[in-house]
Scaffold this motif. Sequence first.
Motif, PDB file in Angstrom:
ATOM      1  N   ILE A 174      30.909 -38.072   5.695  1.00  0.00           N
ATOM      2  CA  ILE A 174      29.922 -36.686   6.305  1.00  0.00           C
ATOM      3  C   ILE A 174      31.504 -35.119   6.929  1.00  0.00           C
ATOM      4  O   ILE A 174      31.957 -36.012   6.931  1.00  0.00           O
ATOM      5  CB  ILE A 174      29.242 -36.795   7.094  1.00  0.00           C
ATOM      6  N   TRP A 226      27.461 -41.074   4.701  1.00  0.00           N
ATOM      7  CA  TRP A 226      26.144 -41.207   4.534  1.00  0.00           C
ATOM      8  C   TRP A 226      26.247 -42.370   3.185  1.00  0.00           C
ATOM      9  O   TRP A 226      26.405 -42.507   2.639  1.00  0.00           O
ATOM     10  CB  TRP A 226      25.175 -39.977   4.770  1.00  0.00           C
ATOM     11  N   ILE A 265      25.598 -35.381  14.088  1.00  0.00           N
ATOM     12  CA  ILE A 265      24.710 -34.874  12.669  1.00  0.00           C
ATOM     13  C   ILE A 265      22.817 -33.955  12.274  1.00  0.00           C
ATOM     14  O   ILE A 265      22.826 -34.979  13.487  1.00  0.00           O
ATOM     15  CB  ILE A 265      24.461 -36.511  11.556  1.00  0.00           C
TER      16      ILE A 265
END
Length: 559
Positions: free
Chosen positions: A156, A166, A405
């Motif tokens: 990410i 992820w 996120i």
Amino acid sequence: MDHEKLKTDILIIGGGTAGCFAAITASELSLDTKIIIAEKANIKRSGCLAAGVNALNAYIAKGHTPDFYVDYAVSDAHGIAREDLLLSMSERLNEVTKKLETLGLVILKDENGEYVCRGNRNIKINGENIKPILANAVKRLSNVTVVNNLNIVDYITDGNRIVGAWGNSVNEEKLYFISAKESIICTGGAAGLYKPNNPGFSRHKMWYCPFNTGAGYAMGIRAGAEMTTFEMRFIALRCKNTIAPTGTIAQGVGAKQINSLGEKYESKYGLSTSQRLWGTVEENKSGRGPCYLKTDSITAEQAEDLEKAYLNMAPSQTLKWVSSGKRADSENVEIEGTEPYIVGGHTASGYWVDNNRKTTLEGLYAAGDVAGGCPQKYVTGALAEGEITAKAALKELDRFDNFQISNRFIDKITLEADRRFSSANTETADAVEAKMQDIMDTYAGGIKTNYSYTQESLAVAEKKIKELEQELDKVLCSNMRELTHFFEVRERLTVCLVLIAHLCARRETRWHCFAENLSFPDKDDEHFLKYINSRLENGEIKIIERQLAKRYGKYEYQN
């Protein structure tokens, strides 16, 4: 598909040799630091040490210095290695070895209490349980969380900064999204790019861990990290059929390489790692094969020692001797080369890093097989780099807060994962992988062509691999393990394209077999005594040439 969001100070991707030691180091230095290890398998028996090992091949023996090891590694790499990285690793080899012993590893000792050496750089161990020892040490750390069966797929990013990663659960219909202040990539190198020695059901009977797919490389490539020396492939010289290590025999009992006529051929070609393989290939091509390690003159006691040694890491070789009724002292051991691998623990392939093993991406460090520039690191070198990265990451933690996120990002990734289960898809990941291996074997220097290639054949390989990437859209997954395999094949294709670009860019033959370029069959120090690096820019692989680094002094990216 379900998802879970996690937050940590340090994210370690890969719970192998380097990953475990990075966690141990960081935890011992800072109990307040939260650490997550994301491991695709189970940390107890994962990575290159899963089956064990019978020696530590990087150690500074009595009477030698770290500089001695640097000289050896640079010579074996024919000059293409980062001396600065090799030195910082070598200076830590004996210290991390002692740490392993305190954790419970049995290291053989002589009557004087000294480690039993196997040559000038190796020591003997009873290492069948070396990975459980590391895993148990991690398990005792109160501030470390291990998430097993979590396949990390991608970083990410926030601009040029890595802010987490992820991935998917291997077993459950679930995705994980982890934010981290600092990340350390410790995944393995890349196996399975080329067609292996053994076909079909036995295709995973190979030298290097078959579940190391180049994931760490591929994530870095996609994020724009600078990579180095992929063209220095590694091809292991191994016992035929069992693919068991030959060093145990060559160094353990001093067995020489001989051809079918009984002639010793080692000195004819050279004694570097690539030259030992090259000599075997050339002898076979010249009609003097098959080739062997000469063991028919060793003692019965030495033969028994070999059988015991292989039980620590390659029991199939011991079983072969036992089942055939022919021990090593009664019959020479036939040898062959494996398919090529990309592995920074043996060669210099991997991320381009500074002396703290920081990559060209902010917030990301690399250790072990994915860290480039530092060949011949083996187990203890990976431990040393795990220690280096942990100490460096700890110093950076206060500079950043955890990245938030967004649900929008999670929804996007979840939708893409769900698409793989669409009934409109008709292809399998296995089929795409088989096509990839055939292309690489035929056009990019696999076993089929005695590891050789031309500029023209590389161009064909590049074209065909790019076409194959388009077939990924047709892959159907019926469960999470198949989704994991889909991502693995995607990673391998990415690594293949970078490898092809590097092989094409080094227009010489510096390492016979490792990079046997028939279009440029000679070594060319005038033009290629330098590093070949690359970076993905706007979808294209850009080649970067960098000058050699000396062992003393600071070598940073701008050089």
